[in-house]
Design a protein around this motif. Structure first.
Motif, mmCIF file in Angstrom:
data_model
loop_
_atom_site.group_PDB
_atom_site.id
_atom_site.type_symbol
_atom_site.label_atom_id
_atom_site.label_comp_id
_atom_site.label_asym_id
_atom_site.label_seq_id
_atom_site.Cartn_x
_atom_site.Cartn_y
_atom_site.Cartn_z
ATOM 1 N N UNK A 119 0.786 -0.987 -0.265
ATOM 2 C CA UNK A 119 0.047 -0.176 0.345
ATOM 3 C C UNK A 119 1.167 1.173 0.229
ATOM 4 N N UNK A 120 2.014 1.014 0.665
ATOM 5 C CA UNK A 120 3.320 2.583 0.471
ATOM 6 C C UNK A 120 3.402 2.637 -0.529
ATOM 7 N N UNK A 121 3.370 1.416 -1.436
ATOM 8 C CA UNK A 121 3.574 2.385 -2.915
ATOM 9 C C UNK A 121 3.281 3.281 -3.326
ATOM 10 N N UNK A 184 1.699 5.566 3.745
ATOM 11 C CA UNK A 184 2.459 6.383 3.294
ATOM 12 C C UNK A 184 2.895 8.227 2.513
ATOM 13 N N UNK A 185 1.481 7.702 2.745
ATOM 14 C CA UNK A 185 0.933 10.139 2.398
ATOM 15 C C UNK A 185 1.740 10.602 3.905
ATOM 16 N N UNK A 186 1.634 10.317 5.310
ATOM 17 C CA UNK A 186 1.501 10.745 5.915
ATOM 18 C C UNK A 186 2.836 10.674 6.220
ATOM 19 N N UNK A 187 3.617 9.928 6.105
ATOM 20 C CA UNK A 187 5.447 9.949 5.911
ATOM 21 C C UNK A 187 5.499 10.654 5.454
ATOM 22 N N UNK A 188 5.701 11.263 3.764
ATOM 23 C CA UNK A 188 5.889 11.585 2.841
ATOM 24 C C UNK A 188 5.370 13.009 3.497
ATOM 25 N N UNK A 201 12.283 2.514 1.026
ATOM 26 C CA UNK A 201 10.940 1.469 0.689
ATOM 27 C C UNK A 201 10.777 1.658 -0.527
ATOM 28 N N UNK A 202 10.373 1.854 -1.239
ATOM 29 C CA UNK A 202 9.525 1.517 -2.597
ATOM 30 C C UNK A 202 10.617 0.305 -3.151
#
Length: 248
Positions: A119-121, A184-188, A201-202
């Motif tokens: 999902x983080x992708x 993923x959005x939150x981290x970015x 990560x990707x």
């Protein structure tokens, strides 16, 4: 972001619901779906994910190292999942009853970790990838999650007779990838993981995908027998991935 998360949840949840009522029919026909999904996922990884992470990464050795780590980490996860994430259908055997709870916990934890990572992708931190290519990547994950959900139900149906329990565990599985999208959005967005960290990560997750897709190919041909149907389905999956990359 929300749209992608909803689509991921529905693809896994509805795939599992379909399997609950037609597990015998699906188990006989899942092989071709797996070949298509494996070909599409492999092609998306080669033509979409890997070029982007190598282009965005400053140290190619580190990027390649994390791809390898992801590849072998997926092998470790499969020790706990028995290959459910790439469509392994399972059947009940005598003597398994005493291990149901432990096996279910390890299975759900491993599948949730895998689902979370993929999902983080779909996060878009800076230069890692762009919005216009999200459709291809999302399609690749969906084609992978549907047979995974079907296989998961084959396991849960053996371990639990209660439909309610099956649905609860299926829901947990379906929520893992959407949670990964939001994380993923939150981290970015909040700078908790810089662009270099997101690239690595990707790269790690792309290693997961390479392991899953190549394993599907190997297991779809017992004894390495030639199959013209498998080749046609594989070429169709690869061609569709290329076409999707050109369109989206």
């Amino acid at each position: 972001m929300i749209k992608s998360a909803v689509i991921l949840f529905l693809s896994a949840f509805l795939g599992g619901i379909l399997a609950i009522n037609s597990i015998d029919i699906i188990s006989k026909n899942i092989k071709h779906l797996l070949v298509f999904a494996g070909s599409f996922l492999f092609s998306v990884t080669i033509i979409h994910i890997l070029p982007e992470i190598f282009e965005a990464g400053e140290d190619h050795l580190h990027v390649g190292g994390f791809i390898l780590l992801g590849f072998f980490f997926q092998q470790v996860l499969e020790y706990f999942t028995d290959g459910v994430e790439h469509g392994h259908m399972h059947h009940h055997h005598k003597g398994e009853e005493g291990h149901t709870t432990l096996k279910s916990i390890s299975l759900m934890v491993a599948l949730s970790v895998h689902g979370f990572l993929e999902g983080t992708l779909l996060a878009h931190p800076g230069s890692v990838h762009t919005d216009h290519t999200e459709g291809t990547l999302l399609a690749g994950i969906i084609f992978h999650k549907i047979p995974a959900a079907l296989a998961l139900i084959s396991v849960l149906a053996c371990q639990y007779k209660s439909r309610k329990t099956q649905l609860i565990l299926l829901t947990i599985f379906a929520l893992a990838s959407p949670i990964g999208v939001f994380t993923g959005h939150f981290l970015g967005d909040f700078g908790l993981l810089d662009s270099t960290g997101m690239v690595l990560l990707f790269a790690f997750v792309s290693g997961n995908f390479l392991h899953i897709s190549t394993t599907i190919f190997l297991e779809s041909s017992p004894g390495h027998r030639w199959s013209s149907r498998k080749l046609i389905i594989s070429l169709f999956g690869a061609g569709l991935a290329v076409l999707s990359e050109m369109i989206f």
